[in-house]
Design a protein around this motif. Sequence first.
Motif, short mmCIF file in Angstrom:
data_model
loop_
_atom_site.label_atom_id
_atom_site.label_comp_id
_atom_site.label_asym_id
_atom_site.label_seq_id
_atom_site.Cartn_x
_atom_site.Cartn_y
_atom_site.Cartn_z
N LEU A 141 -6.10 4.38 5.37
CA LEU A 141 -6.75 3.21 4.76
C LEU A 141 -6.86 2.05 5.76
CD1 LEU A 141 -5.10 3.22 1.21
CD2 LEU A 141 -7.45 3.81 1.78
N LEU A 144 -15.40 -1.95 -4.06
CA LEU A 144 -14.31 -0.97 -4.13
C LEU A 144 -13.59 -0.88 -2.78
CD1 LEU A 144 -13.05 1.16 -6.05
CD2 LEU A 144 -14.51 2.85 -4.93
N ALA A 145 -14.39 -0.88 -1.71
CA ALA A 145 -13.78 -0.84 -0.37
C ALA A 145 -12.88 -2.05 -0.15
CB ALA A 145 -14.88 -0.78 0.69
N ARG A 146 -13.34 -3.21 -0.61
CA ARG A 146 -12.52 -4.42 -0.45
C ARG A 146 -11.21 -4.32 -1.22
NH1 ARG A 146 -14.61 -9.20 1.58
NH2 ARG A 146 -12.43 -9.81 1.45
N LEU A 147 -11.26 -3.62 -2.35
CA LEU A 147 -10.05 -3.49 -3.17
C LEU A 147 -9.07 -2.47 -2.59
CD1 LEU A 147 -11.60 -3.50 -6.76
CD2 LEU A 147 -10.18 -5.28 -5.76
N VAL A 148 -9.61 -1.45 -1.93
CA VAL A 148 -8.77 -0.33 -1.51
C VAL A 148 -8.39 -0.41 -0.02
CG1 VAL A 148 -8.67 2.19 -1.27
CG2 VAL A 148 -9.69 1.17 -3.31
N LEU A 149 -9.37 -0.67 0.82
CA LEU A 149 -9.13 -0.61 2.27
C LEU A 149 -8.38 -1.84 2.77
CD1 LEU A 149 -12.58 0.79 3.46
CD2 LEU A 149 -10.52 2.04 2.80
N VAL A 197 -0.67 -0.70 -8.82
CA VAL A 197 -0.98 0.73 -8.75
C VAL A 197 0.32 1.54 -8.66
CG1 VAL A 197 -1.99 2.51 -7.24
CG2 VAL A 197 -3.28 0.45 -7.74
N MET A 255 0.84 -1.21 0.00
CA MET A 255 0.00 0.00 0.00
C MET A 255 0.87 1.25 0.00
SD MET A 255 -2.55 -1.18 3.03
CE MET A 255 -3.68 0.18 3.16
N TYR A 263 -4.64 -8.54 -2.98
CA TYR A 263 -4.72 -7.15 -2.53
C TYR A 263 -3.34 -6.48 -2.62
CZ TYR A 263 -5.46 -3.28 0.72
OH TYR A 263 -5.53 -2.04 1.30
N THR A 282 0.79 4.14 -2.86
CA THR A 282 0.42 5.55 -2.58
C THR A 282 1.60 6.48 -2.84
OG1 THR A 282 0.88 5.11 -0.25
CG2 THR A 282 -1.42 5.07 -0.92
N TRP A 337 -1.96 -3.34 -5.17
CA TRP A 337 -1.28 -2.10 -4.79
C TRP A 337 0.07 -1.97 -5.49
CZ3 TRP A 337 -2.97 2.30 -3.18
CH2 TRP A 337 -4.13 2.36 -2.43
#
Lengths: 251, 250
Positions: free
Chosen positions: A167, A192-197, A234, A148, A227, A152, A231
């Motif tokens: 997060l 979306l929450a499952r993917l990001v948080l 990303v 993560m 997960y 970020t 990240w």
Amino acid sequence: MSSRAILRLGGRVIPLHKRISLLVRSRTKGLGGVVAFMMLMALTVGGNDFVFWTAGMAVAYIAIPLILAADHTELTGSDAALWLHKPVHEVPYVLARFAETLAATVGLALLFGTAWVVSGLALGWETVRSPVLTLPVGALASVAIVSMAFGTAAWLPRGSRAAVVGLIVLGHVVFGPEISQPELVRGGPVLLARLVLFPVPDILRFGLGLTGDLPFRIQPLLAMLAYSLGWIAVGTLGIWRSVATGRIGYS
Amino acid sequence: MDEHLVSAQNLVASYPRLFRRQRALRGATLMARIGEITVVVGPNGAGKTTLFRILLGFMRADSGHCLVGGLAPPDYRRRHGVAYVPEFPRLPRGWTGRDVLGRGADLAVARERRREAFVQSLRRVALDDQTLSKDVRKCSHGTQRRLWLACALIGDPAFLVLDEPFSGLDPPARAALRQEMFAARARGAAVLVATHDLGETARLADRIVLLEHGRTESAKTLAGNDGVSGERLEKELFGANDDAISGSPS
């Protein structure tokens, strides 16, 4: 270093293990803070309260990857300019650097976790099984957090660590202490929450599967790995964007 | 290959800001020849660092034409490497000078030449063992700059980009840096320097490019460092009058 030693180490003047130790050395203050925190916890909580001990270790599992993770300046900013003017391609170089950070994170998480368990046993834990089984859970959580942080930091010039903490906190708030929430995978915003948080339910299910409190299933492990890979993707995209738009070597 | 290693024409560049773009270059042109030292001078905010960032391939120009060694700047850097010293060099915390130079050799040079390049860089930086074994962030500003320069020069790149390289250096270190630049020129490298120090400019430059408000105002060729003084350069480049140069009241 002799030339023979250099050849033995794969031709590198600074081999991989030295680079990892340099990364750890560059974060001595932060890691010292984690050690101080854990010692304080050990002195105040004592050996009998497993819940508090687990909470203390969880803080370390979150802190270690956040301390070791590179920020934007180190990935592609002014600090990276020292290496990026060399004949290297930026994206593979930064990914190799992230792999070193990942290795250091997992190594230190396991080291701190083991020290924590050994200390707990010395202070009076009666059973060793549950504490030992928290080690893979902690390592996996650390992998997710360092991924993560990479994701970020590749996009945010500042505040990447704060975003990761956000997060994680949001993950706890949104998912709560529930372990199995099949309804959560339905609906766009929740997906979306499952993917990001931060994937709190998967971590809990994986840990409880290891300790035998729930039937062990491979899905939570796969979900956490997916997960983390998400990240990393990303982050890679962020680095590629910085390179493609000409935003490197400057902060 | 063309004797110009660097050919940049009419470069326009800007930085994104919240609601607009801040223009940094408004038509900068620069040619740097192989085996020459080109000094870029100009007031603060003239666009020197931005121009260098584009030539390094770290930043993209909004418009204009730029080639280094016949390639787009990022491609040239990835293929050959560039010796770059920024205005404010920051070395990694917790690393020693030896670590920095060792890592530089790993990245810049082929496997079989790494050790040789590493040893050469240790010799080039000319620091004692104690300083080389110290955390680089605890070294003086000048020492950090010397280490960065020695790291940048590993592998003898054919293109040197030095942004205010004399800042924070003592006279012997300045002399050593000049020698490095002359040596690079002698082996056929194109050396690009930005500095406010017109005394050093007069000593070094084969060509001087004056940048003002993001534009190339003039380019001047010096015939073999023909003894021109910094004061004379200031007068020629910026039009300062003799009284201002000598410090006497007008």
